[in-house]
Design a protein around this motif. Structure first.
Motif, PDB file in Angstrom:
ATOM      1  N   ALA A 132      21.684   6.228  -2.848  1.00 40.88           N
ATOM      2  CA  ALA A 132      20.247   5.944  -2.969  1.00 40.88           C
ATOM      3  C   ALA A 132      19.714   6.486  -4.296  1.00 40.88           C
ATOM      4  O   ALA A 132      19.021   5.779  -5.032  1.00 40.88           O
ATOM      5  N   LEU A 133      20.045   7.733  -4.605  1.00 45.99           N
ATOM      6  CA  LEU A 133      19.508   8.326  -5.843  1.00 45.99           C
ATOM      7  C   LEU A 133      20.063   7.616  -7.082  1.00 45.99           C
ATOM      8  O   LEU A 133      19.340   7.337  -8.033  1.00 45.99           O
ATOM      9  N   GLN A 134      21.359   7.306  -7.025  1.00 46.42           N
ATOM     10  CA  GLN A 134      21.981   6.612  -8.157  1.00 46.42           C
ATOM     11  C   GLN A 134      21.256   5.276  -8.394  1.00 46.42           C
ATOM     12  O   GLN A 134      20.893   4.941  -9.518  1.00 46.42           O
ATOM     13  N   THR A 135      21.015   4.552  -7.313  1.00 45.64           N
ATOM     14  CA  THR A 135      20.359   3.241  -7.439  1.00 45.64           C
ATOM     15  C   THR A 135      18.948   3.376  -7.985  1.00 45.64           C
ATOM     16  O   THR A 135      18.522   2.598  -8.827  1.00 45.64           O
ATOM     17  N   LEU A 136      18.227   4.372  -7.507  1.00 49.79           N
ATOM     18  CA  LEU A 136      16.819   4.451  -7.913  1.00 49.79           C
ATOM     19  C   LEU A 136      16.675   4.923  -9.357  1.00 49.79           C
ATOM     20  O   LEU A 136      15.722   4.558 -10.035  1.00 49.79           O
ATOM     21  N   ALA A 176      17.446   1.795  -0.575  1.00 46.61           N
ATOM     22  CA  ALA A 176      17.611   3.077  -1.260  1.00 46.61           C
ATOM     23  C   ALA A 176      16.310   3.873  -1.205  1.00 46.61           C
ATOM     24  O   ALA A 176      16.286   5.049  -0.838  1.00 46.61           O
ATOM     25  N   LEU A 177      15.203   3.204  -1.532  1.00 45.00           N
ATOM     26  CA  LEU A 177      13.921   3.907  -1.515  1.00 45.00           C
ATOM     27  C   LEU A 177      13.511   4.229  -0.080  1.00 45.00           C
ATOM     28  O   LEU A 177      13.055   5.332   0.223  1.00 45.00           O
ATOM     29  N   LYS A 178      13.719   3.261   0.811  1.00 45.17           N
ATOM     30  CA  LYS A 178      13.307   3.486   2.203  1.00 45.17           C
ATOM     31  C   LYS A 178      14.025   4.695   2.790  1.00 45.17           C
ATOM     32  O   LYS A 178      13.468   5.469   3.539  1.00 45.17           O
ATOM     33  N   ARG A 179      15.265   4.833   2.446  1.00 44.12           N
ATOM     34  CA  ARG A 179      16.040   5.956   2.962  1.00 44.12           C
ATOM     35  C   ARG A 179      15.409   7.294   2.548  1.00 44.12           C
ATOM     36  O   ARG A 179      15.280   8.210   3.355  1.00 44.12           O
ATOM     37  N   LEU A 180      14.992   7.368   1.291  1.00 43.37           N
ATOM     38  CA  LEU A 180      14.401   8.622   0.824  1.00 43.37           C
ATOM     39  C   LEU A 180      13.020   8.837   1.441  1.00 43.37           C
ATOM     40  O   LEU A 180      12.649   9.963   1.790  1.00 43.37           O
ATOM     41  N   VAL A 181      12.254   7.767   1.565  1.00 46.59           N
ATOM     42  CA  VAL A 181      10.942   7.884   2.200  1.00 46.59           C
ATOM     43  C   VAL A 181      11.115   8.353   3.644  1.00 46.59           C
ATOM     44  O   VAL A 181      10.410   9.241   4.133  1.00 46.59           O
ATOM     45  N   PHE A 182      12.096   7.778   4.318  1.00 50.19           N
ATOM     46  CA  PHE A 182      12.393   8.153   5.696  1.00 50.19           C
ATOM     47  C   PHE A 182      12.682   9.646   5.767  1.00 50.19           C
ATOM     48  O   PHE A 182      12.165  10.369   6.612  1.00 50.19           O
ATOM     49  N   ILE A 224       7.189  10.861  -2.602  1.00 53.73           N
ATOM     50  CA  ILE A 224       7.497   9.464  -2.908  1.00 53.73           C
ATOM     51  C   ILE A 224       6.951   8.491  -1.876  1.00 53.73           C
ATOM     52  O   ILE A 224       6.754   7.329  -2.176  1.00 53.73           O
ATOM     53  N   ALA A 225       6.690   8.952  -0.664  1.00 53.90           N
ATOM     54  CA  ALA A 225       6.230   8.016   0.362  1.00 53.90           C
ATOM     55  C   ALA A 225       4.831   7.522   0.024  1.00 53.90           C
ATOM     56  O   ALA A 225       4.030   8.240  -0.565  1.00 53.90           O
ATOM     57  N   ASP A 226       4.571   6.290   0.374  1.00 57.66           N
ATOM     58  CA  ASP A 226       3.245   5.722   0.194  1.00 57.66           C
ATOM     59  C   ASP A 226       2.878   5.142   1.554  1.00 57.66           C
ATOM     60  O   ASP A 226       3.517   4.198   2.029  1.00 57.66           O
TER      61      ASP A 226
END
Ligand SMILES: Nc1ncnc2c1ncn2[C@@H]1O[C@H](COP(=O)(O)OP(=O)(O)OP(=O)(O)O)[C@@H](O)[C@H]1O
Length: 687
Positions: A194-198, A215-221, A642-644
């Motif tokens: 996820a981090l690599q992709t973002l 990737a982003l959803k995972r981090l927001v989660f 990062i979550a919105d």
């Protein structure tokens, strides 16, 4: 070996100045840098043909200079026309140097990046990034170019280079705290992926794609999860304290209920049962009672108080306004009349000897029930054996105020039970995030015989009709409210508006007895007016939004709300809840200022269609988005990295289940996730 916790100065190109600037962004170590995500991306992965450009696009282009000129007409600018085989475009510079003019000589090949817009003579880019090149080869990037949030003096390139090194040095060392089962069931990539992709998304993705990426959803989660876990942790640590155990004496309770002027509804009985069960434990209750306006929360609170009192403990009831505190005082005084526990009243207005006496009686235990405003949690207030704290209208108090009151029973070495009551229904998804430190009870039934308030939406040009209606209404011996609202928070302006309206209505309705109540009146005067209105010595009460809570006059069945378009739906619903409290028909007229936007009409239409606070809260959420709705609450406002909420709220549903798995099966991940996303101390004081 390099570790994620290592200082930033380990990275090449990061000197003391950059370290200081990064710290301003909350980036203290290499791991923080890895979690500092780009807020957008630029696509420099391909060269766009000039002929395919359109306004609004941001593009990398390569073209040969056709002509360069300084325009003197209008604002002085340097223009440079470049073309490829497919078309031409103008570059425009308002600030330029002589050197630039020579650099952009006809025939030079330029590689430019910028936003395309309409210009005077076709498409143009203002102040593009550009460089003179010799060939079209090797000008593109392999992945999208990340654009990071910066602080003054910090350059994109510095951050980009630092992140690149951080990825290479430490990415593989980060622990992925999400268990495989959760990753699998949500189709999430690993933390590393996820981090690599973002930080370096593959080419041919748009910023929009990335906003929607797993990737982003995972981090927001993970971030939502961390906040939820933080609240659960708070709740658990609270539950480890010892609390007074209440035993309800059935005979006392029966006598109390028999003295009430009504029978409890099923929902009231259920919620009282839930509270009694909690308070019979050795651990402190932490419960939120949500009930729609007029659902009868006060008597539920009184029953909770009865359990504490009959078990020998004191009770504190805290309300957000004096008006509401006074109303509780009246109700409690009446209901507890035969129980030898006259409540004492404590607000900021109470001074001198009377205040001393009140404080003394709370400290020596002579007073059993204290009702008041935030004055109750001032340092000078001590209780002999506080067993239960009841807080009305939770969202107006900060979490910290709630905590301060809790400390007040340290004298007996026990933590009091806490009951929080709110009339603002909180949509389920938001409650999950905001109140997961509380158990929730819902009073989902109104007392029998309540008729829905008939609501009409009327333009202010029809004010005369509304005045006729008041005339007719009051002629039937009924009472009405006229509520003045203003968008400004300024109480002075609100009061002025209410004063003017009262004058105007007195002229228009000379035969009607009109009273005025607003927030700048002395509490005693306000109380006197309210009491007189309650006793029907006035027919019409002109008020500011101070009457939003606490006013209970069943004979007042007509409410006019001026400029309703300026208030949130939940607040309007609260106001409207002041009527419809008896068993006769009641009406609410929303007198809006024309013209009203389509969205405004739709919003007010929701109130016309529904009388159910929970439905209204959900609709409000849909219309305004969770960011707005949460933003208006003063408690528990969360700062997300990062979550919105507006973009990501659909993930919230799945958080409690994931939190439970982690809490039970991976306890070591709890603090680690909290630390990663909220910081060591967390945002909330221990609950
Ligand atoms: N079971 C009941 N049957 C009939 N009337 C009731 C019942 N419970 C409460 N009431 C009455 O309903 C009115 C509203 O109750 P209360 O003021 O407690 O509502 P609330 O939930 O606090 O509402 P709000 O948030 O709008 O102030 C009061 O006049 C109260 O005496």
């Amino acid at each position: 070996m390099d570790t994620p916790q290592q200082s930033l100065s380990r990275l090449a190109g990061i000197g003391p100045q950059s370290v200081a600037r990064l710290q301003k962004l909350g980036i203290h170590c290499i791991q923080d840098l890895l979690f500092h995500l780009p807020h957008r991306y630029e696509d420099r992965t391909r060269i766009q043909p000039i002929g395919a450009l359109a306004p609004g696009m941001t593009a990398l282009i390569v073209g040969a200079v056709e002509l360069t000129d300084v325009l003197l007409r209008g604002r002085r600018s340097l223009i440079c026309r470049i073309s490829d085989q497919t078309g031409f475009i103008t570059l425009r510079f308002f600030h330029f140097s002589a050197n630039q003019q020579t650099q952009l000589k006809p025939g030079a090949l330029l590689c430019c990046f910028g936003e395309i817009r309409h210009g005077y003579a076709g498409l143009e880019i203002i102040h593009p990034e550009y460089k003179v090149v010799h060939t079209r080869d090797n000008l593109t990037e392999d992945s999208l170019t990340p654009i990071y949030p910066l602080t003054e003096g910090l350059r994109q390139n510095t951050v980009r280079k630092a992140v690149k090194q951080a990825l290479a040095l430490c990415l593989h060392q980060l622990t992925d705290w999400l268990p495989a089962a959760i990753l699998h069931s949500h189709h999430f990539p690993t933390l590393q992926q996820a981090l690599q992709t973002l930080h370096s998304p593959p080419a041919h993705q748009s910023s929009h794609d990335i906003q929607q990426s797993s990737a982003l959803k995972r981090l927001v989660f993970e971030e939502f999860l961390a906040h939820h876990l933080r609240m659960l942790q708070g709740k658990m640590s609270h539950k480890r304290w010892q609390a007074p155990v209440f035993e309800v004496d059935p005979a006392v309770k029966a006598r109390f209920l028999a003295g009430l002027p009504f029978q409890l509804t099923g929902a009231q009985q259920r919620v009282i049962g839930e509270i009694e069960t909690d308070c019979a434990q050795h651990h402190p209750m932490l419960r939120l009672v949500q009930g729609d306006v007029g659902s009868g929360k006060t008597v539920v609170a009184a029953c909770a108080a009865l359990s504490a009192l009959s078990s020998g403990f004191q009770v504190a009831v805290m309300a957000p306004t004096e008006l509401l505190a006074e109303q509780h005082l009246r109700n409690f005084s009446a209901w507890f009349a035969g129980f030898d526990c006259e409540p004492v009243f404590l607000t900021g207005q109470l001074k001198g000897k009377a205040r001393q006496q009140t404080l003394q009686s709370l400290a020596d235990g002579g007073a059993r029930i204290a009702i008041g405003t935030h004055a109750l949690f001032q340092d000078s207030v001590h209780f002999a054996n506080l067993g239960l704290i009841i807080i009305d209208e939770q969202h107006r108090f900060g979490v910290h105020q709630r905590l301060a009151l809790r400390e007040k029973s340290q004298a007996i070495g026990l933590r009091p039970h806490q009951l929080v009551m709110t009339a603002t229904p909180i949509p389920r998804t938001l409650a999950m995030l905001q109140y997961s430190d509380l158990d929730i009870s819902i009073i989902d039934e109104l007392p029998p015989g309540r008729k829905p308030v008939t609501t009409s939406v009327i333009p202010s040009e029809r004010r005369d009709e509304v005045i006729d209606r008041i005339h007719h209404w009051v002629g039937q011996k009924r009472q009405a409210y006229w509520v003045c609202t203003l968008i400004e928070e300024s109480e002075v302006l609100q009061c002025e508006a209410a004063e003017k309206t009262a004058e105007y209505l007195s002229d228009a309705l000379p035969e009607i007895r009109i009273a005025l109540v607003h927030g700048r009146m002395k509490s005693a005067d306000k109380d006197a007016v309210m009491q007189a209105f309650k006793n029907h010595r006035y027919d019409l009460l002109v008020a500011t939004t101070v009457i939003e809570v606490g006013v209970d006059v069943p004979n007042a069945g007509l409410m006019i709300i001026e400029n309703p378009e300026r208030l949130g739906l939940s607040q309007l619903h609260q106001l409207r809840g002041r009527v419809g409290r008896g068993d006769v028909e009641s009406y609410c007229l929303l007198l809006y200022q024309s013209p009203l936007s389509a969205a405004g009409k739709q919003r007010l239409g929701i109130l016309r269609e529904s009388n159910d606070g929970f439905v209204i809260a959900e609709k409000d959420l849909q219309l305004r988005g969770p960011g707005e709705v949460m933003g208006t609450r003063q408690t528990g406002q969360m700062q997300f990295k990062i979550a919105d909420l507006n973009r990501d709220s659909e993930l919230l549903e799945q958080i409690p289940a994931a939190a439970e798995i982690i809490y039970k099966q991976h306890p070591e991940a709890v603090s680690a996730l909290i630390e990663r996303w909220i910081g060591e101390s967390g945002q909330y004081a221990e609950v």
